[in-house]
Design an enzyme around this catalytic site. Structure first.
Site, PDB file in Angstrom:
ATOM      1  N   HIS A 152      29.459  54.318 -25.789  1.00 48.03           N
ATOM      2  CA  HIS A 152      29.927  53.138 -25.053  1.00 48.03           C
ATOM      3  C   HIS A 152      29.057  52.854 -23.839  1.00 48.03           C
ATOM      4  O   HIS A 152      28.197  53.644 -23.463  1.00 48.03           O
ATOM      5  CB  HIS A 152      31.400  53.297 -24.657  1.00 48.03           C
ATOM      6  N   CYS A 168      32.393  61.665 -24.549  1.00 44.83           N
ATOM      7  CA  CYS A 168      31.769  60.439 -25.046  1.00 44.83           C
ATOM      8  C   CYS A 168      30.311  60.379 -24.609  1.00 44.83           C
ATOM      9  O   CYS A 168      29.869  61.135 -23.755  1.00 44.83           O
ATOM     10  CB  CYS A 168      32.509  59.209 -24.515  1.00 44.83           C
TER      11      CYS A 168
END
Length: 197
Positions: A152, A168
């Site tokens: 992301h 992440c």
């Protein structure tokens, strides 16, 4: 007797400070996630973390994403022994992982619902945050398999090249938008902790 009371009081106060310090440190916010902070688009990445085409040897087919957490780079394999290399932020110690997954979903300006485990570690986080410039997921998100992890964007470009996330992989918003446009749902993603020899 007055000196003894004064010394005893100082001793008790010192012990109180020592015992409260770890708790105060534990309650400090994780500087990697700052909901509401709008990314500084003028922030300039160091050359090491800037997007570039590099020579890259692999047996993976073009279009595959290879993430090297040790190097803090994401590679999008290209034909002819090359790859597009992006600088990334990765999971902090204890939150790094490896495996083989596929991109199962893609979203522009994604909403963010931190998982319960993250809320437990960082109770100051919102339970839900609508997508937008102040959202820690940034401009784009690509969801990895059935995990809670994503590739992301970020509202903290200064964290690229660091180990700061809860697992992440983050890119600056321009880079994640570029990658998002290049890869479809179903793209193979290889996550490695150690570089190949």
């Amino acid at each position: 007797m007055t000196d003894f009371r004064r010394l005893t009081g100082m001793f008790v106060a010192t012990i109180g400070l020592i015992l409260s310090a770890p708790q105060a440190i534990a309650q400090q916010p994780d500087r990697g996630d700052e909901p509401g902070l709008v990314a500084d688009d003028a922030y300039q990445l160091e050359p090491e973390w800037q997007k570039q085409v590099v020579y890259f040897r692999t047996t993976e087919t073009p279009g595959t994403i290879i993430i090297s957490t040790a190097e803090r780079h994401l590679y999008l394999v290209q034909p002819g022994g090359r790859a597009i290399r992006y600088g990334i932020g990765v999971g902090r110690d204890g939150f790094q992982w490896q495996g083989l997954v596929n991109i199962t979903n893609k979203k522009e300006w994604p909403d963010w619902t931190p998982p319960p485990e993250m809320i437990q570690r960082q109770p100051y986080l919102p339970r839900f945050m609508a997508g937008g410039p102040g959202n820690p997921l940034g401009a784009r998100a690509m969801y990895l398999g059935t995990t809670v992890y994503r590739i992301h964007g970020t509202n903290r470009p200064d964290t690229i090249g660091t180990k700061v996330s809860s697992g992440c992989f983050r890119l600056v918003n321009n880079d994640v938008a570029d990658l998002y446009d290049r890869v479809p749902v179903g793209t193979k993603v290889v996550i490695r902790q150690k570089p190949e020899l």
